[in-house]
Design a protein around this motif. Structure first.
Motif, PDB file in Angstrom:
ATOM      1  N   ASN A  78     -59.703  -0.826  11.809  1.00  0.00           N
ATOM      2  CA  ASN A  78     -59.333  -2.051  12.519  1.00  0.00           C
ATOM      3  C   ASN A  78     -60.410  -2.531  13.486  1.00  0.00           C
ATOM      4  N   GLN A  79     -61.630  -2.081  13.324  1.00  0.00           N
ATOM      5  CA  GLN A  79     -62.694  -2.564  14.191  1.00  0.00           C
ATOM      6  C   GLN A  79     -63.256  -3.873  13.646  1.00  0.00           C
ATOM      7  N   GLN A  80     -63.594  -4.762  14.562  1.00  0.00           N
ATOM      8  CA  GLN A  80     -64.141  -6.066  14.197  1.00  0.00           C
ATOM      9  C   GLN A  80     -65.346  -6.367  15.082  1.00  0.00           C
ATOM     10  N   ILE A  81     -66.264  -7.133  14.524  1.00  0.00           N
ATOM     11  CA  ILE A  81     -67.408  -7.601  15.302  1.00  0.00           C
ATOM     12  C   ILE A  81     -67.829  -8.959  14.776  1.00  0.00           C
ATOM     13  N   LEU A  82     -68.195  -9.839  15.688  1.00  0.00           N
ATOM     14  CA  LEU A  82     -68.678 -11.166  15.304  1.00  0.00           C
ATOM     15  C   LEU A  82     -70.177 -11.118  15.090  1.00  0.00           C
ATOM     16  N   LEU A  83     -70.621 -11.620  13.950  1.00  0.00           N
ATOM     17  CA  LEU A  83     -72.052 -11.704  13.642  1.00  0.00           C
ATOM     18  C   LEU A  83     -72.495 -13.152  13.756  1.00  0.00           C
ATOM     19  N   THR A  84     -73.543 -13.392  14.521  1.00  0.00           N
ATOM     20  CA  THR A  84     -74.063 -14.746  14.697  1.00  0.00           C
ATOM     21  C   THR A  84     -75.490 -14.831  14.179  1.00  0.00           C
ATOM     22  N   ASP A  85     -75.688 -15.663  13.166  1.00  0.00           N
ATOM     23  CA  ASP A  85     -77.021 -15.899  12.609  1.00  0.00           C
ATOM     24  C   ASP A  85     -77.752 -16.891  13.510  1.00  0.00           C
ATOM     25  N   THR A  86     -78.995 -16.616  13.863  1.00  0.00           N
ATOM     26  CA  THR A  86     -79.754 -17.505  14.741  1.00  0.00           C
ATOM     27  C   THR A  86     -80.967 -18.075  14.019  1.00  0.00           C
ATOM     28  N   GLU A 129     -73.734  -0.215   3.541  1.00  0.00           N
ATOM     29  CA  GLU A 129     -72.621   0.661   3.940  1.00  0.00           C
ATOM     30  C   GLU A 129     -73.027   1.533   5.120  1.00  0.00           C
ATOM     31  N   GLU A 130     -74.235   2.077   5.053  1.00  0.00           N
ATOM     32  CA  GLU A 130     -74.730   2.895   6.159  1.00  0.00           C
ATOM     33  C   GLU A 130     -74.886   2.053   7.424  1.00  0.00           C
ATOM     34  N   PHE A 131     -75.318   0.798   7.255  1.00  0.00           N
ATOM     35  CA  PHE A 131     -75.456  -0.102   8.400  1.00  0.00           C
ATOM     36  C   PHE A 131     -74.097  -0.347   9.063  1.00  0.00           C
ATOM     37  N   GLN A 132     -73.061  -0.570   8.272  1.00  0.00           N
ATOM     38  CA  GLN A 132     -71.735  -0.780   8.841  1.00  0.00           C
ATOM     39  C   GLN A 132     -71.229   0.475   9.540  1.00  0.00           C
ATOM     40  N   ALA A 133     -71.571   1.638   9.013  1.00  0.00           N
ATOM     41  CA  ALA A 133     -71.194   2.891   9.669  1.00  0.00           C
ATOM     42  C   ALA A 133     -71.874   3.016  11.035  1.00  0.00           C
ATOM     43  N   ILE A 134     -73.144   2.576  11.110  1.00  0.00           N
ATOM     44  CA  ILE A 134     -73.859   2.579  12.396  1.00  0.00           C
ATOM     45  C   ILE A 134     -73.178   1.639  13.381  1.00  0.00           C
ATOM     46  N   LEU A 135     -72.781   0.458  12.908  1.00  0.00           N
ATOM     47  CA  LEU A 135     -72.074  -0.491  13.769  1.00  0.00           C
ATOM     48  C   LEU A 135     -70.782   0.111  14.305  1.00  0.00           C
ATOM     49  N   GLU A 136     -70.044   0.797  13.435  1.00  0.00           N
ATOM     50  CA  GLU A 136     -68.784   1.416  13.853  1.00  0.00           C
ATOM     51  C   GLU A 136     -69.020   2.421  14.970  1.00  0.00           C
ATOM     52  N   LYS A 137     -70.054   3.250  14.828  1.00  0.00           N
ATOM     53  CA  LYS A 137     -70.356   4.250  15.853  1.00  0.00           C
ATOM     54  C   LYS A 137     -70.762   3.586  17.171  1.00  0.00           C
ATOM     55  N   MET A 138     -71.550   2.517  17.083  1.00  0.00           N
ATOM     56  CA  MET A 138     -72.004   1.846  18.296  1.00  0.00           C
ATOM     57  C   MET A 138     -70.843   1.131  18.993  1.00  0.00           C
ATOM     58  N   LEU A 139     -69.925   0.578  18.209  1.00  0.00           N
ATOM     59  CA  LEU A 139     -68.744  -0.047  18.795  1.00  0.00           C
ATOM     60  C   LEU A 139     -67.865   0.987  19.479  1.00  0.00           C
ATOM     61  N   ILE A 164     -48.811  -0.711  22.601  1.00  0.00           N
ATOM     62  CA  ILE A 164     -49.454  -0.157  21.404  1.00  0.00           C
ATOM     63  C   ILE A 164     -49.957  -1.272  20.508  1.00  0.00           C
ATOM     64  N   GLN A 165     -49.242  -2.406  20.498  1.00  0.00           N
ATOM     65  CA  GLN A 165     -49.694  -3.541  19.701  1.00  0.00           C
ATOM     66  C   GLN A 165     -51.035  -4.078  20.222  1.00  0.00           C
ATOM     67  N   ARG A 166     -51.220  -4.032  21.549  1.00  0.00           N
ATOM     68  CA  ARG A 166     -52.500  -4.462  22.134  1.00  0.00           C
ATOM     69  C   ARG A 166     -53.619  -3.506  21.718  1.00  0.00           C
ATOM     70  N   ILE A 167     -53.286  -2.223  21.619  1.00  0.00           N
ATOM     71  CA  ILE A 167     -54.280  -1.244  21.178  1.00  0.00           C
ATOM     72  C   ILE A 167     -54.664  -1.517  19.728  1.00  0.00           C
ATOM     73  N   ARG A 168     -53.659  -1.822  18.901  1.00  0.00           N
ATOM     74  CA  ARG A 168     -53.947  -2.133  17.492  1.00  0.00           C
ATOM     75  C   ARG A 168     -54.856  -3.360  17.382  1.00  0.00           C
ATOM     76  N   LYS A 169     -54.631  -4.330  18.260  1.00  0.00           N
ATOM     77  CA  LYS A 169     -55.365  -5.592  18.182  1.00  0.00           C
ATOM     78  C   LYS A 169     -56.793  -5.452  18.678  1.00  0.00           C
ATOM     79  N   TYR A 170     -56.956  -4.727  19.797  1.00  0.00           N
ATOM     80  CA  TYR A 170     -58.274  -4.703  20.428  1.00  0.00           C
ATOM     81  C   TYR A 170     -58.986  -3.364  20.313  1.00  0.00           C
ATOM     82  N   GLY A 171     -58.275  -2.318  19.931  1.00  0.00           N
ATOM     83  CA  GLY A 171     -58.875  -0.993  19.897  1.00  0.00           C
ATOM     84  C   GLY A 171     -58.878  -0.379  18.515  1.00  0.00           C
TER      85      GLY A 171
END
Length: 408
Positions: free
Chosen positions: A245-253, A349-359, A378-385
């Motif tokens: 349930n982890q999410q991250i916004l990617l912004t192309d510049t 896939e390895e890159f996404q695993a690195i992102l997960e660890k850094m998050l 607990i619902q807030r934890i599901r949403k943000y954690g």
């Protein structure tokens, strides 16, 4: 019936090399790519070794005569200088050569004018064009009458070149006000992301390093991608769904380039500053480019100029599918480095695993039993954690989770 045929400029690239062993050769190669991107045909090059460029004519008098002969021999329609010329240099050089003279800045502005798609992008390009032309109203000479088409006549700036300073300054003031509204909207969007505890990663890199391809491969963003300089200008943000349930916004510049015109940096500051307010920097490097290390230096220098410091950096050495040997790539400024191919998906896939660890590293491990009347937390934890364990007990709901520190 008349047809408006597209004008193909036949240009000669011109540069001044101020010291032995500098990057003039590489810079000229890139200038040729810029010229081709702008729709010109490169028919020749000329380099002069000088301690510094002539303040009045850019080149020395002898080299100007040589260039004049070269223009005639190659039937060239103009020259492109590898530096931003002062108004007096452009005026004197045009008069001496009796042909159209352009510089690197004008070339890049022309490409940006052709590529800008959104209203914000068009506003930023027009502002940069007007600021560039404002300093040259008294020094453009022959180039003030550029209504015949070709490079330097694209975009909203062309219709302002023959107006007076007062009108241009009024238009600049109006554009700056419009862009302030855009910045306010961007700040509002950024504050909403912070309230939602959403992490943001800015994808930065040299132009044509593969940033848009990476975003498309990870998120199906549908951003235009092409093997050319400045294929995309307008920033695109997409959500990347990771595991647990982890999410991250990617912004192309917008891509960086050596000698990035200061007019563009000022006009695109709100766009470029996406990197300044991001939580992570994803630095994409074209590993297949023989000058990848020089391009990395340009990117870091630009980030420093924008005030982007103290960010966690993941450097992705892209286009590894084009490599044939066991090349060694290093980036001592990055927290993590990885070889990938955004086109084939290798390493993603390895890159996404690195992102997960850094998050996860930015979160706090929570072990807590919530009473049943507090089950909504607990619902807030599901949403943000990142919920690791959830167990229903007599005294309540036991939870193990990684949550943002401010939510804790």
């Amino acid at each position: 019936m008349y047809e408006n045929a597209e004008i193909i400029e036949r240009v000669i690239l011109v540069a001044v090399s101020e010291r032995d062993g500098d990057d003039t050769g590489h810079s000229l190669t890139e200038l040729g790519e810029l010229a081709a991107t702008a729709g010109a045909e490169v028919v020749g090059t000329l380099v002069q070794n000088l301690d510094r460029a002539n303040p009045g004519t850019y080149l020395g008098s002898g080299k100007i005569e040589e260039l004049k002969d070269l223009i005639w021999e190659l039937d060239a329609t103009g020259v492109v200088c590898d530096d931003e010329l002062k108004p007096i240099q452009m005026k004197n050089l045009e008069e001496a050569l009796d042909t159209k003279v352009m510089d690197r800045t004008l070339l890049i502005l022309d490409i940006f004018a052709a590529r800008a798609a959104t209203s914000e992008g068009k506003l930023q390009v027009e502002l940069a064009q007007l600021r560039y032309s404002l300093t040259r109203l008294t020094g453009f000479g022959r180039s003030m009458s550029r209504l015949g088409g070709g490079i330097g006549t694209r975009g909203p700036g062309e219709k302002k070149l023959e107006t007076d300073r007062r009108v241009i300054r009024e238009r600049v003031s109006h554009l700056k006000q419009e862009l302030k509204d855009v910045v306010r909207h961007r700040d509002l969007t950024r504050s909403r992301r912070m309230k939602n505890h959403t992490k943001v990663a800015a994808i930065v890199g040299y132009t044509n390093a593969g940033k848009s391809t990476l975003l498309n491969s990870l998120t199906d963003a549908g951003v235009f991608e092409e093997d050319q300089l400045f294929a995309t200008l307008d920033p695109t943000t997409r959500m990347l769904e990771l595991s647990n349930n982890q999410q991250i916004l990617l912004t192309d510049t917008v891509g960086f380039i050596r000698k990035l015109p200061h007019h563009l940096v000022d006009a695109f500051k709100s766009t470029l500053e996406e990197a300044k307010y991001a939580d992570f920097i994803i630095h994409v490097v074209d590993a297949s480019n023989p000058h990848w290390d020089e391009q990395m230096h340009v990117v870091y220098q630009t980030l420093q100029d924008l005030g982007v410091t103290d960010k966690k950096i993941i450097t992705l050495f892209n286009k590894c599918d084009r490599l044939t040997g066991d090349e060694v790539f290093q980036d001592f400024r990055a927290d993590r480095t990885l070889r990938i191919s955004a086109k084939t998906g290798a390493g993603l896939e390895e890159f996404q695993a690195i992102l997960e660890k850094m998050l996860r590293a930015d979160k706090v491990l929570l072990r807590h039993t919530f009473t049943y009347d507090k089950a909504g937390e607990i619902q807030r934890i599901r949403k943000y954690g990142e919920l690791i364990q959830e167990e229903y007990r007599e005294d309540g709901i036991y939870v193990e989770a990684y949550v943002p520190a401010d939510l804790m």
